[in-house]
Write a protein that holds these residues in place. Sequence first.
Motif, PDB file in Angstrom:
ATOM      1  N   ASP A  67       0.848  -1.194   0.000  1.00 20.36           N
ATOM      2  CA  ASP A  67       0.000   0.000   0.000  1.00 20.36           C
ATOM      3  C   ASP A  67       0.892   1.256   0.000  1.00 20.36           C
ATOM      4  OD1 ASP A  67      -2.552   1.465   0.683  1.00 20.36           O
ATOM      5  OD2 ASP A  67      -1.442   1.842   2.535  1.00 20.36           O
TER       6      ASP A  67
ATOM      7  N   ASP B 108      -0.230   5.226   0.768  1.00 26.33           N
ATOM      8  CA  ASP B 108      -0.486   6.235   1.810  1.00 26.33           C
ATOM      9  C   ASP B 108      -0.541   5.577   3.190  1.00 26.33           C
ATOM     10  OD1 ASP B 108      -1.015   8.681   0.173  1.00 26.33           O
ATOM     11  OD2 ASP B 108      -2.635   7.448  -0.631  1.00 26.33           O
ATOM     12  N   GLY B 109       0.284   6.048   4.103  1.00 22.04           N
ATOM     13  CA  GLY B 109       0.268   5.533   5.470  1.00 22.04           C
ATOM     14  C   GLY B 109       1.097   4.269   5.648  1.00 22.04           C
ATOM     15  N   THR B 110       1.583   3.702   4.534  1.00 24.78           N
ATOM     16  CA  THR B 110       2.418   2.487   4.603  1.00 24.78           C
ATOM     17  C   THR B 110       3.839   2.804   4.145  1.00 24.78           C
ATOM     18  OG1 THR B 110       0.528   1.023   4.260  1.00 24.78           O
ATOM     19  CG2 THR B 110       2.704   0.118   3.763  1.00 24.78           C
TER      20      THR B 110
ATOM     21  N   ASP C  14      -1.843  -0.456   5.974  1.00 28.11           N
ATOM     22  CA  ASP C  14      -1.919   0.293   7.234  1.00 28.11           C
ATOM     23  C   ASP C  14      -3.349   0.464   7.722  1.00 28.11           C
ATOM     24  OD1 ASP C  14      -2.531   2.155   5.089  1.00 28.11           O
ATOM     25  OD2 ASP C  14      -2.400   3.725   6.606  1.00 28.11           O
TER      26      ASP C  14
ATOM     27  N   ASP D  27      -7.125  -2.499   3.821  1.00 27.29           N
ATOM     28  CA  ASP D  27      -6.134  -3.451   3.322  1.00 27.29           C
ATOM     29  C   ASP D  27      -6.403  -4.842   3.898  1.00 27.29           C
ATOM     30  OD1 ASP D  27      -4.540  -1.398   1.961  1.00 27.29           O
ATOM     31  OD2 ASP D  27      -4.023  -0.729   3.979  1.00 27.29           O
TER      32      ASP D  27
END
Length: 227
Positions: A20, A22-24, A182, A186
């Motif tokens: 992933d 964004d955020g990962t 994240d 997911d």
Amino acid sequence: MQLNLPASSQALELDAVMVDLDGTMVNTLGDFAEALNRMLADLQLPPIAPQAIEHMVGKGSEHLIRSVLAHVGAQDVEGAYPRAWQRYEHHYLAINGQFADVYPGVREGLEALKARGLRLACLTNKPLSFTRPLLAAKGLDGFFDQVFGGDSFERKKPDPMPLLKTCEALGSQPARTLMVGDSSNDAQAAQAAGCPVVLMTYGYNHGQPITAVAAQAHLDSLAQLAG
Ligand SMILES: O=C(O)COP(=O)(O)O
Ligand SMILES: [Mg+2]
């Protein structure tokens, strides 16, 4: 190959990994805040705080824009949406990556996975036209055999379709393809697709604790996959 997960007796038999964005891999909250607040200014609507945006990220840009318009009290969200999307896209592409940082451990983790011969895909709900330049700007594009965005398939995560299509493109069975993400989007998508999943603890999960979401492992750094 076998991937041993930290703090777990479990070893996963894998051929490929979907990661992933964004955020990962990248903390993009600053980009979201900048593009959304420029959009709101164009629409003569009040600004929004980054902490509020964090809870709305994860289900794609359409969902994000509608949530932001509702949050700032737009009278007619659907009426405002077409121009909001057009202004958002304009501003996002102009600032893409300027207010975003790669999380510590990401490059080390990706290098370790590649060194073990695993095929890698980036699979995000972010539009593909935002995704490719961001990966390139952060020097992450070279890691991936495939890159798919939220508009690459008919449905987005948490639907399993993007994961199943990505496994197909990688030539890998879902059970041998790890999802690294994240958020609950997911995890839900991975579970429905029959893929193992590991979740990063530093990302965005709609303001909910990510450790409450079931996964093969919860990691503080992607470098932990290198171990
Ligand atoms: O754009 C989003 O909504 C989130 O994107 P992600 O799937 O990379 O977390
Ligand atoms: Mg994410």
